[in-house]
Motif scaffolding. Sequence first.
Motif, PDB file in Angstrom:
ATOM      1  N   GLU A  94       0.759  -1.230   0.036  1.00  0.00           N
ATOM      2  CA  GLU A  94      -0.067  -0.111   0.108  1.00  0.00           C
ATOM      3  C   GLU A  94       1.043   1.041  -0.018  1.00  0.00           C
ATOM      4  OE1 GLU A  94      -3.420   1.739  -0.625  1.00  0.00           O
ATOM      5  OE2 GLU A  94      -3.218  -0.485   0.022  1.00  0.00           O
ATOM      6  N   PRO A  95       0.953   1.947  -1.174  1.00  0.00           N
ATOM      7  CA  PRO A  95       1.922   3.192  -1.387  1.00  0.00           C
ATOM      8  C   PRO A  95       1.332   4.332  -0.333  1.00  0.00           C
ATOM      9  CG  PRO A  95       0.872   2.955  -3.190  1.00  0.00           C
ATOM     10  CD  PRO A  95       0.185   1.812  -2.366  1.00  0.00           C
ATOM     11  N   PRO A  96       2.286   5.332  -0.018  1.00  0.00           N
ATOM     12  CA  PRO A  96       1.732   6.551   0.750  1.00  0.00           C
ATOM     13  C   PRO A  96       1.062   7.727  -0.124  1.00  0.00           C
ATOM     14  CG  PRO A  96       4.239   6.642   0.461  1.00  0.00           C
ATOM     15  CD  PRO A  96       3.348   5.232  -0.088  1.00  0.00           C
ATOM     16  N   SER A  97       0.758   8.606   0.048  1.00  0.00           N
ATOM     17  CA  SER A  97       0.011   9.676  -0.662  1.00  0.00           C
ATOM     18  C   SER A  97       1.336  10.051  -1.651  1.00  0.00           C
ATOM     19  CB  SER A  97      -0.304  10.976  -0.105  1.00  0.00           C
ATOM     20  OG  SER A  97      -0.321  11.932  -0.807  1.00  0.00           O
ATOM     21  N   ALA A  98       0.815  10.333  -2.802  1.00  0.00           N
ATOM     22  CA  ALA A  98       1.850  10.826  -4.056  1.00  0.00           C
ATOM     23  C   ALA A  98       1.844  12.378  -4.215  1.00  0.00           C
ATOM     24  CB  ALA A  98       1.428  10.034  -5.285  1.00  0.00           C
ATOM     25  N   ALA A  99       0.821  13.219  -3.252  1.00  0.00           N
ATOM     26  CA  ALA A  99       0.652  14.389  -3.420  1.00  0.00           C
ATOM     27  C   ALA A  99       2.071  15.197  -3.892  1.00  0.00           C
ATOM     28  CB  ALA A  99      -0.027  15.032  -2.273  1.00  0.00           C
ATOM     29  N   GLY A 100       2.229  15.904  -5.051  1.00  0.00           N
ATOM     30  CA  GLY A 100       3.493  16.637  -5.124  1.00  0.00           C
ATOM     31  C   GLY A 100       4.484  15.852  -5.468  1.00  0.00           C
ATOM     32  N   ARG A 101       4.425  14.723  -5.585  1.00  0.00           N
ATOM     33  CA  ARG A 101       5.742  14.047  -5.845  1.00  0.00           C
ATOM     34  C   ARG A 101       5.866  13.394  -7.449  1.00  0.00           C
ATOM     35  NH1 ARG A 101       5.759  10.061  -0.797  1.00  0.00           N
ATOM     36  NH2 ARG A 101       7.861  10.131  -0.881  1.00  0.00           N
ATOM     37  N   HIS A 102       7.012  13.336  -7.715  1.00  0.00           N
ATOM     38  CA  HIS A 102       7.198  12.574  -9.215  1.00  0.00           C
ATOM     39  C   HIS A 102       7.173  10.951  -8.786  1.00  0.00           C
ATOM     40  CE1 HIS A 102       8.484  16.446 -10.843  1.00  0.00           C
ATOM     41  NE2 HIS A 102       9.282  16.640  -9.856  1.00  0.00           N
ATOM     42  N   VAL A 103       6.197  10.602  -9.470  1.00  0.00           N
ATOM     43  CA  VAL A 103       5.698   9.075  -9.194  1.00  0.00           C
ATOM     44  C   VAL A 103       6.361   8.326 -10.756  1.00  0.00           C
ATOM     45  CG1 VAL A 103       4.124   7.333  -8.882  1.00  0.00           C
ATOM     46  CG2 VAL A 103       3.859   9.839  -7.996  1.00  0.00           C
ATOM     47  N   ILE A 104       7.000   7.288 -10.839  1.00  0.00           N
ATOM     48  CA  ILE A 104       7.413   6.249 -11.474  1.00  0.00           C
ATOM     49  C   ILE A 104       6.526   4.934 -11.387  1.00  0.00           C
ATOM     50  CG2 ILE A 104       9.043   5.248 -12.974  1.00  0.00           C
ATOM     51  CD1 ILE A 104      10.766   7.624 -12.732  1.00  0.00           C
ATOM     52  N   VAL A 105       5.862   4.569 -12.219  1.00  0.00           N
ATOM     53  CA  VAL A 105       5.305   3.290 -12.195  1.00  0.00           C
ATOM     54  C   VAL A 105       5.677   2.326 -13.355  1.00  0.00           C
ATOM     55  CG1 VAL A 105       3.108   1.831 -12.376  1.00  0.00           C
ATOM     56  CG2 VAL A 105       2.910   4.195 -11.520  1.00  0.00           C
ATOM     57  N   LEU A 106       6.327   1.125 -12.878  1.00  0.00           N
ATOM     58  CA  LEU A 106       6.860   0.207 -13.894  1.00  0.00           C
ATOM     59  C   LEU A 106       5.925  -0.968 -13.959  1.00  0.00           C
ATOM     60  CD1 LEU A 106      10.601  -0.357 -12.470  1.00  0.00           C
ATOM     61  CD2 LEU A 106       9.712   1.516 -13.730  1.00  0.00           C
ATOM     62  N   GLY A 107       5.729  -1.253 -15.225  1.00  0.00           N
ATOM     63  CA  GLY A 107       4.777  -2.363 -15.539  1.00  0.00           C
ATOM     64  C   GLY A 107       3.944  -2.341 -16.819  1.00  0.00           C
ATOM     65  N   ASP A 108       3.412  -3.348 -17.457  1.00  0.00           N
ATOM     66  CA  ASP A 108       2.557  -2.995 -18.579  1.00  0.00           C
ATOM     67  C   ASP A 108       1.257  -3.892 -18.697  1.00  0.00           C
ATOM     68  OD1 ASP A 108       3.602  -5.815 -18.610  1.00  0.00           O
ATOM     69  OD2 ASP A 108       3.343  -5.982 -20.945  1.00  0.00           O
ATOM     70  N   ASP A 109       0.717  -4.492 -17.517  1.00  0.00           N
ATOM     71  CA  ASP A 109      -0.404  -4.996 -17.182  1.00  0.00           C
ATOM     72  C   ASP A 109      -1.336  -4.014 -16.516  1.00  0.00           C
ATOM     73  OD1 ASP A 109       0.238  -4.979 -14.569  1.00  0.00           O
ATOM     74  OD2 ASP A 109       0.168  -7.181 -14.390  1.00  0.00           O
ATOM     75  N   ASP A 110      -2.693  -4.853 -16.666  1.00  0.00           N
ATOM     76  CA  ASP A 110      -3.869  -3.934 -16.204  1.00  0.00           C
ATOM     77  C   ASP A 110      -3.692  -3.336 -14.636  1.00  0.00           C
ATOM     78  OD1 ASP A 110      -5.526  -4.524 -18.126  1.00  0.00           O
ATOM     79  OD2 ASP A 110      -6.157  -6.263 -17.472  1.00  0.00           O
ATOM     80  N   GLU A 111      -2.632  -3.945 -13.924  1.00  0.00           N
ATOM     81  CA  GLU A 111      -2.538  -3.583 -12.481  1.00  0.00           C
ATOM     82  C   GLU A 111      -1.585  -2.033 -12.772  1.00  0.00           C
ATOM     83  OE1 GLU A 111       0.507  -5.870 -10.642  1.00  0.00           O
ATOM     84  OE2 GLU A 111       0.148  -4.950  -8.619  1.00  0.00           O
ATOM     85  N   ALA A 112      -0.510  -2.212 -13.533  1.00  0.00           N
ATOM     86  CA  ALA A 112       0.292  -1.111 -13.622  1.00  0.00           C
ATOM     87  C   ALA A 112      -0.410   0.201 -14.337  1.00  0.00           C
ATOM     88  CB  ALA A 112       1.475  -1.526 -14.537  1.00  0.00           C
ATOM     89  N   LEU A 113      -1.117   0.011 -15.510  1.00  0.00           N
ATOM     90  CA  LEU A 113      -1.921   0.920 -15.907  1.00  0.00           C
ATOM     91  C   LEU A 113      -2.871   1.568 -15.254  1.00  0.00           C
ATOM     92  CD1 LEU A 113      -0.287  -0.379 -18.447  1.00  0.00           C
ATOM     93  CD2 LEU A 113      -2.322   0.185 -19.896  1.00  0.00           C
ATOM     94  N   ASP A 114      -3.717   0.778 -14.350  1.00  0.00           N
ATOM     95  CA  ASP A 114      -4.460   1.231 -13.639  1.00  0.00           C
ATOM     96  C   ASP A 114      -3.956   2.156 -12.469  1.00  0.00           C
ATOM     97  OD1 ASP A 114      -7.353   0.874 -13.167  1.00  0.00           O
ATOM     98  OD2 ASP A 114      -6.742  -0.327 -11.319  1.00  0.00           O
ATOM     99  N   ALA A 115      -2.698   1.725 -11.867  1.00  0.00           N
ATOM    100  CA  ALA A 115      -2.092   2.485 -10.789  1.00  0.00           C
ATOM    101  C   ALA A 115      -1.744   3.858 -11.437  1.00  0.00           C
ATOM    102  CB  ALA A 115      -0.870   1.718 -10.173  1.00  0.00           C
ATOM    103  N   ALA A 116      -1.172   3.918 -12.854  1.00  0.00           N
ATOM    104  CA  ALA A 116      -0.652   5.165 -13.236  1.00  0.00           C
ATOM    105  C   ALA A 116      -1.762   6.130 -13.660  1.00  0.00           C
ATOM    106  CB  ALA A 116       0.127   4.772 -14.550  1.00  0.00           C
TER     107      ALA A 116
END
Lengths: 339, 339
Positions: B138-160
Amino acid sequence: MIGAGPVGLFQVFQLGLQEIRCHVVDSLPAPGGQCLALYPDKPIYDIPALPRCTGRELVERLLTQIEPMAPTFHLSQQVATVAARADGRYDIGTSTGTHFTARTVFIAGGVGAFQPRRLKLDGIAQFAGRQLFHSGDEPPSAAGRHVIVLGDDDEALDAALTLSTAQSALPASVTLMHRRDAFKAAPEHVERLRAACAAGTMRFVAAQAIGFDAAGDTLTHLQVVDADANTTTWPCDLLLVRWGLSPKLGPIADWGVPLARKQVVVETETFETGLSGVFAVGDVTTYPGKKKLILCGFHEATLAAYGAATRLRPDRVTALEYTTTSTRLHRVLGVDHQP
Amino acid sequence: MIGAGPVGLFQVFQLGLQEIRCHVVDSLPAPGGQCLALYPDKPIYDIPALPRCTGRELVERLLTQIEPMAPTFHLSQQVATVAARADGRYDIGTSTGTHFTARTVFIAGGVGAFQPRRLKLDGIAQFAGRQLFHSGDEPPSAAGRHVIVLGDDDEALDAALTLSTAQSALPASVTLMHRRDAFKAAPEHVERLRAACAAGTMRFVAAQAIGFDAAGDTLTHLQVVDADANTTTWPCDLLLVRWGLSPKLGPIADWGVPLARKQVVVETETFETGLSGVFAVGDVTTYPGKKKLILCGFHEATLAAYGAATRLRPDRVTALEYTTTSTRLHRVLGVDHQP
């Protein structure tokens, strides 16, 4: 395939996944085995993922599941002979004269073929099919005849009450006989019996058959004895023995399949018996740890199907495939065009 | 009991019928194993008497079935140690510090404990739980931060996509990275990704992580390389690795249970392993003829329950009883007062 009980039906399914078609022979008039013959309405609780289901429901679900496999049923007959041929195949013959030649034989015989419990009296068998009829037999018209029904369960009371209340073709008399004045039948059936006896449309005699009188080759009277050893003789033109069905291992013992304590010995890798190409699954089998449970039979049928596939196609590795993902299995199941 | 997949759940049921209570440990956050983790909505066709059911439905049905057995679940943790005691019992410890002492241990470990596929970069692990989060975390709040998501499946795209369209706590930037511009995700997800990139709310970079920059103990940038060997560096305050779950046999290998090709060797009478009192069932096992099918695991769990009952009560014969007729089993199942 011998036996159309739940394990036999699932054997059809697993053989179907291996693209092996089945002919299924069973002594009963409908698929379902003892599930349907002995406890159609009693709930079963230990079929995995079916918290509660009746014998009837289990059979219906399995019949739905095997629809894509389109087996051919040969019912109301028993496999009488299984004989090895010189070419390694088997000649199979049933009690009604159906013949098959097959490369593999599956015995899913359960506790045996269900056969009517028969009246055992010296010489009585000569009247079978003419004046003597057992459970499962279709008797002729009782019009004007003295009918005696033997039995104490719902089947027996039902037969006697139906005859005594017939609107047409009324018998000359209807007598129910059972060794004592107590019944396995449902209380409402017993109440109807008492009422019919009180009204004089039928009678009940607490006694057991010990002999008969005949005129030429015609049965005329039944001799019975009661609990006090009094013997009486009753006119009898039609004798209906309604003692239900009882399983018998039957001719399996004569096929040369190695048995232990009347069970077919199998090895647990492929569930092949001591006869090459003959497999056995379900309650008819024995092996270390064997439990006579339907769910164990499902596993046995699955491994037996792989065993048969390997035998029938020795040149081809029979890889494990999943119904969830295999396009071949989706084609077999007829779900390849579903979403 | 190790493993809460379908076979582990049915093991609970069969042990319950033997009046043996279970503690069930599983690495996943909910019971169901790979059925639920990998194919919750795909139909399964070969569960006996269930012509078609999804992984999710199968698990729900099994959970209903085992309700009377009231097992205790210990989820999101893995059995780390199984150590024999001098008294013949076992000390069992989990990854989160739960301890048990038990006379019998059941391994229904399936293909292993499901663990997130991890990013392997020298030194990156120091940021885990602060700036680096894998599937299931469970990641923390991403507010104001540069976020990089690695992945190519539904889970990754959904997160981004979820981060880039947040109504509040919007990140400074959202970047999805995958080694090439092709995705395992559903087409509608990919379409939404393209639209979001075109609208400038996020970006996609076809590249692989090869290193990072840090300021003190804070991750600041991710270094990546593309297919043409061009290296670039991207600001990164929060790195979400969304590469899914992968099963690992894990610590089982260290318990002294004899294995063959990473499978637990069992005998087919009681499904006991080479360690006395330790039983194994389902996909984790191997024996002659073994097929990795759920329905085979159901059989294995049944015989293992009898094996354990015989071990725990050596003075008492464990007779076969039927759920259809046994009053003891009706009491266990809580159906003794039903009609």
